[in-house]
Motif scaffolding. Structure first.
Motif, PDB file in Angstrom:
ATOM      1  N   TRP A 112      -7.619  -0.424  -8.864  1.00 40.82           N
ATOM      2  CA  TRP A 112      -6.538  -0.511  -7.882  1.00 40.82           C
ATOM      3  C   TRP A 112      -6.780  -1.565  -6.803  1.00 40.82           C
ATOM      4  O   TRP A 112      -5.849  -2.287  -6.445  1.00 40.82           O
ATOM      5  N   SER A 128       3.116   7.479 -12.431  1.00 44.45           N
ATOM      6  CA  SER A 128       1.655   7.512 -12.291  1.00 44.45           C
ATOM      7  C   SER A 128       0.901   7.490 -13.625  1.00 44.45           C
ATOM      8  O   SER A 128      -0.121   6.804 -13.720  1.00 44.45           O
ATOM      9  N   ASP A 167       0.820  -1.216   0.000  1.00 45.19           N
ATOM     10  CA  ASP A 167       0.000   0.000   0.000  1.00 45.19           C
ATOM     11  C   ASP A 167       0.850   1.261   0.000  1.00 45.19           C
ATOM     12  O   ASP A 167       0.573   2.205  -0.749  1.00 45.19           O
ATOM     13  N   THR A 168       1.882   1.283   0.807  1.00 50.89           N
ATOM     14  CA  THR A 168       2.752   2.463   0.883  1.00 50.89           C
ATOM     15  C   THR A 168       3.469   2.678  -0.442  1.00 50.89           C
ATOM     16  O   THR A 168       3.542   3.800  -0.957  1.00 50.89           O
ATOM     17  N   ARG A 184       1.360   5.936  -7.442  1.00 52.18           N
ATOM     18  CA  ARG A 184       0.165   6.623  -7.961  1.00 52.18           C
ATOM     19  C   ARG A 184       0.328   8.137  -7.989  1.00 52.18           C
ATOM     20  O   ARG A 184      -0.362   8.820  -8.739  1.00 52.18           O
ATOM     21  N   GLU A 185       1.263   8.648  -7.187  1.00 49.57           N
ATOM     22  CA  GLU A 185       1.509  10.093  -7.131  1.00 49.57           C
ATOM     23  C   GLU A 185       2.771  10.506  -7.885  1.00 49.57           C
ATOM     24  O   GLU A 185       3.024  11.690  -8.053  1.00 49.57           O
ATOM     25  N   ASP A 190       0.954   3.783  -3.160  1.00 43.67           N
ATOM     26  CA  ASP A 190       0.534   5.174  -2.928  1.00 43.67           C
ATOM     27  C   ASP A 190       1.552   6.125  -3.550  1.00 43.67           C
ATOM     28  O   ASP A 190       1.191   7.131  -4.149  1.00 43.67           O
ATOM     29  N   ARG A 191       2.811   5.783  -3.404  1.00 44.79           N
ATOM     30  CA  ARG A 191       3.884   6.610  -3.985  1.00 44.79           C
ATOM     31  C   ARG A 191       3.873   6.543  -5.512  1.00 44.79           C
ATOM     32  O   ARG A 191       4.038   7.559  -6.182  1.00 44.79           O
TER      33      ARG A 191
END
Length: 124
Positions: A42, A31, A18-19, A25-26, A22-23
């Motif tokens: 997702w 991304s 998840d961490t 995706r940004e 998250d990175r």
């Protein structure tokens, strides 16, 4: 800063995945590729990644399939793999320690290397 622990359970795998994603995706470079392909799927992708890393790191065989196949047609080059590894290593180093953390980075390095070689070959 998060408390660093060993990777010992599915919950640890979920934190890692998840961490990291998250990175991704940004991330300015990654991304557009990941979000463009995965779109709103997702949760499905993350579940698959939980099973993949659970199988690799915890030796709990919950993943089946070919991890390379979904990546074969992605428009990626060396810089994408380098950024992917950088984000993955940062995620591991910030959250985990111990042998499984080292193994996660080694496996990610080898996987990225193999994927890059195969994709480069197939793009020619």
């Amino acid at each position: 800063m998060p408390r660093r622990t060993k990777i010992e359970s599915l919950e640890d795998i979920k934190i890692l995945v998840d961490t990291f994603y998250d990175r991704v995706r940004e991330d300015e470079l990654l991304s557009p590729i990941f979000n463009g392909v995965i779109k709103d799927n997702w949760p499905v992708h993350l579940e698959k990644m939980y099973r993949f890393w659970q199988t690799i790191l915890l030796e709990e065989h919950t993943y089946s399939g070919s991890p390379f196949t979904p990546h074969v047609k992605l428009p990626v080059k060396g810089e994408h793999f380098e950024r992917w590894k950088q984000l993955f290593f940062e995620t591991v180093d910030e959250n985990f320690l111990g042998e499984k953390a080292k193994e996660a980075k080694l496996r990610a390095e080898k996987m990225a290397e193999m994927f890059q070689i195969k994709i480069t070959y197939l793009q020619k």
